[in-house]
Design an enzyme around this catalytic site. Structure first.
Site, PDB file in Angstrom:
ATOM      1  N   ILE A   1     -22.551  81.954 -19.239  1.00  0.00           N
ATOM      2  CA  ILE A   1     -23.608  81.325 -19.682  1.00  0.00           C
ATOM      3  C   ILE A   1     -23.412  79.897 -19.839  1.00  0.00           C
ATOM      4  O   ILE A   1     -24.291  78.799 -19.493  1.00  0.00           O
ATOM      5  CB  ILE A   1     -23.994  81.734 -21.214  1.00  0.00           C
ATOM      6  CG1 ILE A   1     -24.701  83.145 -20.945  1.00  0.00           C
ATOM      7  CG2 ILE A   1     -25.048  81.069 -21.995  1.00  0.00           C
ATOM      8  CD1 ILE A   1     -25.981  83.388 -20.329  1.00  0.00           C
TER       9      ILE A   1
ATOM     10  N   SER B   1      -9.973  74.526 -28.226  1.00  0.00           N
ATOM     11  CA  SER B   1     -10.472  75.772 -28.866  1.00  0.00           C
ATOM     12  C   SER B   1     -11.244  75.316 -30.018  1.00  0.00           C
ATOM     13  O   SER B   1     -11.182  74.443 -30.769  1.00  0.00           O
ATOM     14  CB  SER B   1      -9.106  76.644 -29.437  1.00  0.00           C
ATOM     15  OG  SER B   1      -9.708  77.532 -30.266  1.00  0.00           O
TER      16      SER B   1
ATOM     17  N   LYS C   1     -17.734  88.153 -26.458  1.00  0.00           N
ATOM     18  CA  LYS C   1     -19.009  88.986 -26.408  1.00  0.00           C
ATOM     19  C   LYS C   1     -18.762  90.330 -25.960  1.00  0.00           C
ATOM     20  O   LYS C   1     -19.765  90.960 -26.071  1.00  0.00           O
ATOM     21  CB  LYS C   1     -19.896  88.034 -25.462  1.00  0.00           C
ATOM     22  CG  LYS C   1     -20.254  86.574 -25.552  1.00  0.00           C
ATOM     23  CD  LYS C   1     -21.125  86.050 -24.536  1.00  0.00           C
ATOM     24  CE  LYS C   1     -21.061  84.591 -24.779  1.00  0.00           C
ATOM     25  NZ  LYS C   1     -19.899  84.034 -24.292  1.00  0.00           N
TER      26      LYS C   1
ATOM     27  N   SER D   1     -26.870  82.669 -29.196  1.00  0.00           N
ATOM     28  CA  SER D   1     -26.526  84.251 -29.892  1.00  0.00           C
ATOM     29  C   SER D   1     -27.060  85.402 -29.002  1.00  0.00           C
ATOM     30  O   SER D   1     -27.073  85.319 -27.847  1.00  0.00           O
ATOM     31  CB  SER D   1     -27.463  84.362 -31.212  1.00  0.00           C
ATOM     32  OG  SER D   1     -27.277  85.113 -32.128  1.00  0.00           O
TER      33      SER D   1
ATOM     34  N   LYS E   1     -27.248  91.782 -30.051  1.00  0.00           N
ATOM     35  CA  LYS E   1     -26.532  92.867 -30.772  1.00  0.00           C
ATOM     36  C   LYS E   1     -26.435  92.292 -32.162  1.00  0.00           C
ATOM     37  O   LYS E   1     -25.650  93.045 -33.040  1.00  0.00           O
ATOM     38  CB  LYS E   1     -25.118  92.815 -29.867  1.00  0.00           C
ATOM     39  CG  LYS E   1     -25.306  93.500 -28.446  1.00  0.00           C
ATOM     40  CD  LYS E   1     -23.796  93.547 -27.775  1.00  0.00           C
ATOM     41  CE  LYS E   1     -24.126  94.343 -26.400  1.00  0.00           C
ATOM     42  NZ  LYS E   1     -25.378  93.530 -25.647  1.00  0.00           N
TER      43      LYS E   1
ATOM     44  N   LYS F   1     -21.669  87.344 -34.774  1.00  0.00           N
ATOM     45  CA  LYS F   1     -22.568  86.722 -34.142  1.00  0.00           C
ATOM     46  C   LYS F   1     -23.901  86.650 -35.171  1.00  0.00           C
ATOM     47  O   LYS F   1     -24.210  85.479 -35.198  1.00  0.00           O
ATOM     48  CB  LYS F   1     -23.177  87.348 -32.991  1.00  0.00           C
ATOM     49  CG  LYS F   1     -22.186  87.353 -31.968  1.00  0.00           C
ATOM     50  CD  LYS F   1     -22.035  85.900 -31.410  1.00  0.00           C
ATOM     51  CE  LYS F   1     -22.972  84.961 -30.543  1.00  0.00           C
ATOM     52  NZ  LYS F   1     -22.401  83.706 -30.324  1.00  0.00           N
TER      53      LYS F   1
ATOM     54  N   VAL G   1     -27.392  89.322 -19.871  1.00  0.00           N
ATOM     55  CA  VAL G   1     -27.871  88.596 -18.605  1.00  0.00           C
ATOM     56  C   VAL G   1     -27.142  89.107 -17.335  1.00  0.00           C
ATOM     57  O   VAL G   1     -25.799  89.701 -17.478  1.00  0.00           O
ATOM     58  CB  VAL G   1     -27.285  87.199 -18.745  1.00  0.00           C
ATOM     59  CG1 VAL G   1     -28.211  86.268 -19.617  1.00  0.00           C
ATOM     60  CG2 VAL G   1     -25.825  86.977 -19.198  1.00  0.00           C
TER      61      VAL G   1
ATOM     62  N   VAL H   1     -22.724  95.466 -16.027  1.00  0.00           N
ATOM     63  CA  VAL H   1     -22.644  96.617 -15.671  1.00  0.00           C
ATOM     64  C   VAL H   1     -22.831  96.698 -14.088  1.00  0.00           C
ATOM     65  O   VAL H   1     -22.594  97.600 -13.276  1.00  0.00           O
ATOM     66  CB  VAL H   1     -23.611  97.702 -16.390  1.00  0.00           C
ATOM     67  CG1 VAL H   1     -25.032  97.229 -15.951  1.00  0.00           C
ATOM     68  CG2 VAL H   1     -23.058  99.017 -16.167  1.00  0.00           C
TER      69      VAL H   1
END
Length: 661
Positions: free
Chosen positions: A306, A358, A384, A423, A426, A438, A478, A485
């Site tokens: 993203i 970080s 994520k 966000s 989930k 999240k 996304v 998957v």
């Protein structure tokens, strides 16, 4: 024998080839002139060679060849000669014949010939010189016209049908004939005026005739040549082909072709977006530019799926400075190199700054924000992957919650105007640690947005004025992101299966990465402070149906109880720790439309900052003590709807329990 001649000619130097072309054209010009006289006068009435007739054969090439040279006909590669070269030849020959006619007119006393000879000479030159080039093109390609129209073409190449007989289909046909890796044998098109016609040597069939055509021609693959068609249209076509035992591939989309990134001949597997059939909504120009144009922008997690797409789209809008903040050295290098190349290629004036760091180092984040006077932050840095975070609870909380808190507080102290959190769906009634962290990150921003002043990071005794506008954007899966998957299914199909699905009824929302990033930027421009925006993800997709369609579009069949002899089996492996059957986008029912049709504003409950600050302190203490059960208890206490559906599977916690036993 022909192959020996072809290879020998191809091995000649460029100079030798040009000399041969000129000599061949001179002979053809002589032949055209002689044929023009024969057509008008006949053999018996030809002028005597000693009457000046011979000089006509001297003037013919002298007036034509210079024009052929001037129009670049001897620079063109015969193997790839196209319409442009043929058009240039028409102009060159026409001017050459005109010059020849002027010579005859100037010396009319010496050369008395019928006018019709000039006209015949002109069209014979076009036929001879143009025809020889077309024949040589086919000869050098080793792809004679008649071999494409018969069923006895070479059987070693896979036979393919091209869906779409328009310009893209014809470009693809030409590319395939040059590459000789696939053998096109037919067109399929929905235009009834084209049915049963022959285009470029291939017959055009209707979609209804496809099954008969496959049996007759032995088609093994269908290539979709519809780059400009809408996704809904492509989905309709793909669905109509699913029952056919053939592999389906497609040419790239029209945007990719127009940008020069790919060519029509770059065949791809059918994009999963085409299966979903949902067209992206055009972006609102004002919303895209509001928080970016000529401003300093920072993206955390800039090297992720993203984050990197956000960077690409932000760069296109024209920021003054774009800061790439990333923890992974390799990911930062990759996205920086890509964007730097784009800046150089397009001559942009954007200052591109790659920063290793970080989000858990709050002082480092604050220093970066202040040094470049950042106006807008897109916070995409997060863990994520649901099972991975479930097995590494402490790291998930520290990165997703503490990291967000750090960047948010640093943004306030640095005077950042806009802060946008990426966000996830989930976060709604989560059953896993990732989703709960999240949602807690959302709650942090909601609470901070209500505070007019917050404690300074540099001196805890001081407070700083909060002028930062916090916005959260929530969406589902996304396509093509890390852990998606889709690439997993493709790899499993390539290896012969089985394709693994966790549960027969599991569903997910899907959106493309570019569309999600674009909507994130637009939603961030609409926030008033503390807003939770939800993207319209369309209808949820059953993962098992997705797997079946991908198998069938690969030209294979699903092996199940109904088809025990099928090619690829689908195995159900069971839900992983923390995984839900269904994802949701809203916690409550309070949702309002916005000025963008694909973005909704959700009214979510929030926890006041003092109470949330106390919860975060307790959470931090539990993390320091590695008390994972207490961490889960605090997450349940703070996040409404969080119901863990599995035992604690954190690796360190399990190892500690086993060591005690």
């Amino acid at each position: 024998m022909l192959e020996v001649v072809r290879v020998t000619l191809l091995k000649l130097s460029r100079r030798q080839k040009r000399v041969l072309q000129v000599l061949a054209d001179v002979v053809l010009l002589w032949l055209a002139l002689l044929m023009a006289f024969l057509l008008r006068l006949g053999w018996d009435d030809l002028p005597a060679w000693d009457s000046g007739f011979l000089w006509l054969f001297v003037f013919a090439p002298l007036t034509a060849v210079p024009f052929l040279i001037r129009f670049g006909l001897y620079r063109a590669v015969l193997r790839y000669i196209g319409n442009e070269a043929l058009s240039a030849m028409f102009k060159a020959i026409s001017l050459g014949v005109l010059a020849f006619a002027l010579v005859l007119f100037a010396y009319s006393q010496q050369f008395l010939i019928p006018r019709s000879v000039i006209f015949s000479y002109w069209w014979l030159c076009l036929v001879f010189l143009g025809g020889i080039r077309l024949l040589l093109r086919q000869f050098f390609l080793g792809d004679w016209f008649f071999s494409q129209t018969t069923h006895k073409a070479p059987g070693s190449l896979p036979r393919v049908a091209i869906y779409g007989a328009g310009s893209s289909g014809n470009q693809l046909l030409a590319a395939l004939r040059q590459q000789k890796s696939l053998l096109p044998v037919a067109f399929i098109d929905d235009d009834p005026t084209l049915h049963k016609r022959v285009i470029a040597g291939l017959r055009v069939y209707s979609r209804q005739q496809a099954i008969k055509m496959f049996a007759e021609l032995g088609v093994q693959e269908i290539l979709l040549a519809m780059p400009s068609a809408s996704r809904a249209r492509r989905r309709e076509v793909i669905e109509s082909l699913e029952d056919l035992p053939v592999h389906v591939r497609t040419v790239p989309g029209i945007v990719d072709i127009a940008s020069g990134r790919v060519d029509v001949a770059d065949l791809q597997e059918v994009d999963i977006v085409d299966l979903l059939g949902r067209d992206a909504v055009a972006a609102e120009h004002t919303l895209l530019h509001r928080c970016i144009e000529q401003q300093a922008v920072m993206v955390t997690g800039a090297g992720g799926s993203i984050g990197s797409e956000l960077c690409r789209q932000i760069l296109a809008v024209g920021p003054r400075t774009l800061i790439l903040f990333e923890h992974s050295e390799f990911n930062l290098y990759a996205i920086h190199a890509e964007l730097q190349a784009q800046i150089s290629r397009q001559g942009l004036t954007v200052a591109l700054v790659p920063i290793l760091g970080s989000v858990r180092d709050v002082q480092h984040v604050l220093k970066v924000l202040k040094s470049w006077q950042v106006n807008t932050v897109y916070h995409a840095a997060a863990y994520k992957h649901v099972p991975m975070v479930e097995h590494n609870v402490a790291e998930g909380v520290l990165n997703n919650v503490t990291g967000t808190l750090n960047v948010a507080c640093a943004a306030i102290e640095a005077g950042v105007a806009n802060f946008v959190l990426i966000s996830t769906d989930k976060a709604v009634r989560p059953t896993n640690v990732m989703g709960s962290t999240k949602r807690l990150a959302e709650m942090v921003l909601q609470a901070l947005s209500r505070e007019s002043r917050v404690a300074s990071l540099l001196d805890n005794k001081l407070t700083v004025l909060n002028r930062t506008r916090f916005t959260m954007v929530r969406f589902g899966n996304v396509l093509g992101s890390s852990g998606s998957v889709i690439p997993l299914f493709r790899e499993q199909i390539r290896k012969g299966g089985p394709v693994t699905v966790t549960h027969p009824k599991i569903t997910r929302y899907f959106m493309t990465i570019p569309e999600a990033a674009q909507l994130v930027i637009q939603a961030g421009s609409m926030g008033q402070g503390g807003d939770v925006f939800v993207l319209d993800m369309g209808e949820p997709v059953e993962i098992v149906d997705l797997a079946k369609r991908m198998i069938m579009l690969s030209g294979l069949t699903v092996r199940d109880d109904e088809q025990p002899d099928g090619d690829i089996a689908i195995e159900f492996t069971g839900l992983r720790p923390g995984e839900k059957l269904y994802e949701e986008l809203l916690i409550g029912d309070n949702v309002a439309p916005t000025e963008h049709p694909k973005i909704m504003r959700a009214e979510e409950e929030l926890m006041p900052w003092p109470a949330l600050r106390h919860l975060l302190d307790e959470l931090n203490n539990a993390l320091q003590q590695q008390d994972i059960p207490h961490v889960r208890q605090l997450l349940r206490q703070g996040v409404k709807g969080y119901q863990p559906e599995s035992a604690i599977v954190d690796w360190l916690y399990q190892h500690g329990v086993q060591s005690k036993d």
